[in-house]
Scaffold this active site. Structure first.
Site, PDB file in Angstrom:
ATOM      1  N   LYS A   9       0.844  -1.209   0.000  1.00 42.16           N
ATOM      2  CA  LYS A   9       0.000   0.000   0.000  1.00 42.16           C
ATOM      3  C   LYS A   9       0.876   1.255   0.000  1.00 42.16           C
ATOM      4  O   LYS A   9       0.660   2.181  -0.771  1.00 42.16           O
ATOM      5  CB  LYS A   9      -0.930   0.018   1.233  1.00 42.16           C
ATOM      6  CG  LYS A   9      -1.862  -1.180   1.305  1.00 42.16           C
ATOM      7  CD  LYS A   9      -2.792  -1.117   2.497  1.00 42.16           C
ATOM      8  CE  LYS A   9      -2.130  -1.257   3.846  1.00 42.16           C
ATOM      9  NZ  LYS A   9      -1.462  -2.564   4.098  1.00 42.16           N
ATOM     10  N   ARG A  59      10.767  -2.039  11.402  1.00 37.26           N
ATOM     11  CA  ARG A  59       9.625  -1.682  12.240  1.00 37.26           C
ATOM     12  C   ARG A  59       9.406  -2.707  13.349  1.00 37.26           C
ATOM     13  O   ARG A  59       9.608  -3.897  13.147  1.00 37.26           O
ATOM     14  CB  ARG A  59       8.356  -1.572  11.379  1.00 37.26           C
ATOM     15  CG  ARG A  59       8.146  -0.179  10.824  1.00 37.26           C
ATOM     16  CD  ARG A  59       7.041  -0.061   9.823  1.00 37.26           C
ATOM     17  NE  ARG A  59       5.791  -0.752  10.140  1.00 37.26           N
ATOM     18  CZ  ARG A  59       4.715  -0.703   9.366  1.00 37.26           C
ATOM     19  NH1 ARG A  59       4.725   0.017   8.254  1.00 37.26           N
ATOM     20  NH2 ARG A  59       3.626  -1.364   9.681  1.00 37.26           N
TER      21      ARG A  59
HETATM   22  P1  AP5 Z   1       4.831  -1.624   1.870  1.00 34.92           P
HETATM   23  O1  AP5 Z   1       4.566  -0.756   0.697  1.00 34.92           O
HETATM   24  O2  AP5 Z   1       5.521  -1.040   3.040  1.00 34.92           O
HETATM   25  O3  AP5 Z   1       3.493  -2.394   2.313  1.00 34.92           O
HETATM   26  P2  AP5 Z   1       2.228  -1.876   3.123  1.00 34.92           P
HETATM   27  O4  AP5 Z   1       1.035  -2.521   2.544  1.00 34.92           O
HETATM   28  O5  AP5 Z   1       2.252  -0.394   3.227  1.00 34.92           O
HETATM   29  O6  AP5 Z   1       2.553  -2.574   4.511  1.00 34.92           O
HETATM   30  P3  AP5 Z   1       2.339  -2.037   5.979  1.00 34.92           P
HETATM   31  O7  AP5 Z   1       3.117  -2.963   6.871  1.00 34.92           O
HETATM   32  O8  AP5 Z   1       2.648  -0.584   6.081  1.00 34.92           O
HETATM   33  O9  AP5 Z   1       0.830  -2.290   6.169  1.00 34.92           O
HETATM   34  P4  AP5 Z   1       0.086  -2.389   7.486  1.00 34.92           P
HETATM   35  O10 AP5 Z   1      -1.282  -2.254   7.041  1.00 34.92           O
HETATM   36  O11 AP5 Z   1       0.391  -3.598   8.282  1.00 34.92           O
HETATM   37  O12 AP5 Z   1       0.749  -1.221   8.367  1.00 34.92           O
HETATM   38  P5  AP5 Z   1       0.323   0.274   8.658  1.00 34.92           P
HETATM   39  O13 AP5 Z   1       1.545   1.060   8.810  1.00 34.92           O
HETATM   40  O14 AP5 Z   1      -0.699   0.718   7.713  1.00 34.92           O
HETATM   41  O15 AP5 Z   1       5.685  -2.878   1.306  1.00 34.92           O
HETATM   42  C1  AP5 Z   1       6.196  -3.840   2.185  1.00 34.92           C
HETATM   43  C2  AP5 Z   1       7.608  -4.245   1.710  1.00 34.92           C
HETATM   44  O16 AP5 Z   1       7.503  -4.911   0.461  1.00 34.92           O
HETATM   45  C3  AP5 Z   1       8.578  -3.066   1.480  1.00 34.92           C
HETATM   46  O17 AP5 Z   1       9.863  -3.469   1.868  1.00 34.92           O
HETATM   47  C4  AP5 Z   1       8.512  -2.817  -0.028  1.00 34.92           C
HETATM   48  O18 AP5 Z   1       9.729  -2.283  -0.517  1.00 34.92           O
HETATM   49  C5  AP5 Z   1       8.237  -4.222  -0.563  1.00 34.92           C
HETATM   50  N1  AP5 Z   1       7.367  -4.227  -1.733  1.00 34.92           N
HETATM   51  C6  AP5 Z   1       6.245  -3.482  -1.933  1.00 34.92           C
HETATM   52  N2  AP5 Z   1       5.671  -3.803  -3.114  1.00 34.92           N
HETATM   53  C7  AP5 Z   1       6.444  -4.790  -3.656  1.00 34.92           C
HETATM   54  C8  AP5 Z   1       6.370  -5.551  -4.862  1.00 34.92           C
HETATM   55  N3  AP5 Z   1       5.372  -5.352  -5.731  1.00 34.92           N
HETATM   56  N4  AP5 Z   1       7.318  -6.485  -5.097  1.00 34.92           N
HETATM   57  C9  AP5 Z   1       8.337  -6.697  -4.197  1.00 34.92           C
HETATM   58  N5  AP5 Z   1       8.462  -6.003  -3.035  1.00 34.92           N
HETATM   59  C10 AP5 Z   1       7.518  -5.073  -2.769  1.00 34.92           C
HETATM   60  O19 AP5 Z   1      -0.370   0.086  10.081  1.00 34.92           O
HETATM   61  C11 AP5 Z   1       0.392  -0.311  11.191  1.00 34.92           C
HETATM   62  C12 AP5 Z   1      -0.496  -0.544  12.373  1.00 34.92           C
HETATM   63  O20 AP5 Z   1      -1.146   0.686  12.751  1.00 34.92           O
HETATM   64  C13 AP5 Z   1      -1.651  -1.546  12.206  1.00 34.92           C
HETATM   65  O21 AP5 Z   1      -1.224  -2.887  12.398  1.00 34.92           O
HETATM   66  C14 AP5 Z   1      -2.610  -1.073  13.282  1.00 34.92           C
HETATM   67  O22 AP5 Z   1      -2.200  -1.499  14.555  1.00 34.92           O
HETATM   68  C15 AP5 Z   1      -2.460   0.439  13.213  1.00 34.92           C
HETATM   69  N6  AP5 Z   1      -3.427   1.047  12.282  1.00 34.92           N
HETATM   70  C16 AP5 Z   1      -3.162   1.610  11.071  1.00 34.92           C
HETATM   71  N7  AP5 Z   1      -4.293   2.041  10.488  1.00 34.92           N
HETATM   72  C17 AP5 Z   1      -5.301   1.752  11.358  1.00 34.92           C
HETATM   73  C18 AP5 Z   1      -6.697   1.932  11.304  1.00 34.92           C
HETATM   74  N8  AP5 Z   1      -7.304   2.487  10.249  1.00 34.92           N
HETATM   75  N9  AP5 Z   1      -7.432   1.506  12.362  1.00 34.92           N
HETATM   76  C19 AP5 Z   1      -6.840   0.946  13.441  1.00 34.92           C
HETATM   77  N10 AP5 Z   1      -5.520   0.718  13.534  1.00 34.92           N
HETATM   78  C20 AP5 Z   1      -4.752   1.117  12.493  1.00 34.92           C
HETATM   79 MG    MG Z   2       2.401   0.974   4.836  1.00 33.87          MG
END
Ligand code: AP5
Ligand code: MG
Length: 219
Positions: free
Chosen positions: A17, A165
Site C-alpha cells: 500500500k 519496524r
Molecule cells: P509496503 O509498501 O511497506 O506495504 P504496506 O502494505 O504499506 O505494509 P504495511 O506494513 O505498512 O501495512 P500495514 O497495514 O500492516 O501497516 P500500517 O503502517 O498501515 O511494502 C512492504 C515491503 O515490500 C517493502 O519493503 C517494499 O519495498 C516491498 N514491496 C512493496 N511492493 C512490492 C512488490 N510489488 N514487489 C516486491 N516487493 C515489494 O499500520 C500499522 C499498524 O497501525 C496496524 O497494524 C494497526 O495497529 C495500526 N493502524 C493503522 N491504520 C489503522 C486503522 N485504520 N485503524 C486501526 N488501527 C490502524
Molecule cells: Mg504501509
C-alpha cells in the site's frame, strides 16, 4: 470548485500500500494519508495518542476506533484544504470505519472515487515484511532484496536512518495477518456492490502493479 476526490488503498499488511501510495503521489502530485505513519510519528514524539497506539500496534492489533476516527477526520480535512485528490493508506480497516468514511464524505462533500484493493499470497507478504527497511525520518520503505537503498542503512530520499519496524517481527506479522482476515477483509463486502471496488493482484513488481493502479486515476 470541484469536490475533493478520495481514493482508498486497501489490503493486507505488507502487500505494498505504502509503495503504491508513494508512486501515486509522485505521478499525480496528490497527498497520501497513512494512518500507520501518523501513529508512528506520534510514537516517535511520545504523544498521548502515540503511547496508547503503540501497545496495540506492537501486538499486531488495530488501534481502537475511539482513538483512530477523530485523528483521521482531522487529517482528511487538513489535507483537503490544499489537495483535490487524497489517498487514504490503511483506512478504513473495519466496517465501522468504512461507514464513518461515508459520513465524512457526506459531511464535507468529498467524493469517494475508488477502493483499490491489493492482494497477494501470505508467503509473498511475509517475505516482503520480513526484509523491509523503513526510514526513521520520512517513512519511505525499502526492501533488502527487492528495493535496496543505494547506500546501506541510509534513505535515498532524505538521508535518514533505515530501521526495521517493531511490528515486522514474525509474531506481530502473524497477528497482523489474522487481524486482517478477521476484521479488515470484511470491508471488501461493504464495497462489493458500490461499483467503486477495484481488486488488483499485487504479486508482480511495483512498476507493473502501478501501471494498473494509475489507470484508475486517469479514468
Ligand atoms: P509496503 O509498501 O511497506 O506495504 P504496506 O502494505 O504499506 O505494509 P504495511 O506494513 O505498512 O501495512 P500495514 O497495514 O500492516 O501497516 P500500517 O503502517 O498501515 O511494502 C512492504 C515491503 O515490500 C517493502 O519493503 C517494499 O519495498 C516491498 N514491496 C512493496 N511492493 C512490492 C512488490 N510489488 N514487489 C516486491 N516487493 C515489494 O499500520 C500499522 C499498524 O497501525 C496496524 O497494524 C494497526 O495497529 C495500526 N493502524 C493503522 N491504520 C489503522 C486503522 N485504520 N485503524 C486501526 N488501527 C490502524
Ligand atoms: Mg504501509
Amino acid at each position: 470548485m470541484n469536490s475533493t476526490e478520495v481514493y482508498v488503498l486497501f489490503g493486507p499488511p505488507g502487500v505494498g500500500k505504502g509503495t503504491q501510495g508513494e508512486l501515486i503521489e509522485k505521478k499525480f502530485n496528490c497527498s497520501r494519508i497513512s494512518t500507520g505513519d501518523i501513529f508512528r510519528e506520534n510514537i516517535r514524539n511520545q504523544t498521548e495518542l502515540g503511547i496508547e497506539a503503540k501497545s496495540y500496534i506492537d501486538k499486531g492489533e488495530l488501534v481502537p476506533d475511539s482513538v483512530t476516527l477523530g485523528m483521521v477526520e482531522n487529517a482528511i480535512v487538513e489535507v483537503a484544504k490544499n489537495n483535490s485528490i487524497i489517498i487514504l493508506d490503511g483506512f478504513p480497516r473495519n466496517v465501522n470505519q468504512a461507514e464513518v468514511l461515508d459520513d465524512i464524505c457526506e459531511k464535507y462533500h468529498y467524493v469517494l472515487k475508488c477502493v483499490i484493493a491489493l492482494n497477494a499470497d501470505d508467503n509473498v507478504i511475509i517475505q516482503r515484511l520480513s526484509d523491509r527497511l523503513t526510514c526513521k525520518k520520512c517513512g519511505t520503505t525499502f526492501h533488502k532484496i527487492y528495493n535496496k537503498p543505494s547506500k546501506e542503512g541510509v534513505c535515498d530520499k532524505c538521508g535518514g536512518e533505515l530501521y526495521q519496524r517493531s511490528d515486522d517481527t514474525p509474531h506481530a506479522i502473524a497477528n497482523r495477518l489474522d487481524t486482517y482476515r478477521s476484521t479488515t477483509e470484511p470491508v471488501l463486502n461493504y464495497y462489493q456492490h458500490s461499483g467503486k471496488l477495484a481488486e488488483i493482484d499485487a504479486s508482480a513488481s511495483p512498476e507493473d502493479i502501478s501501471k494498473t493502479v494509475f489507470k484508475l486515476f486517469s479514468s
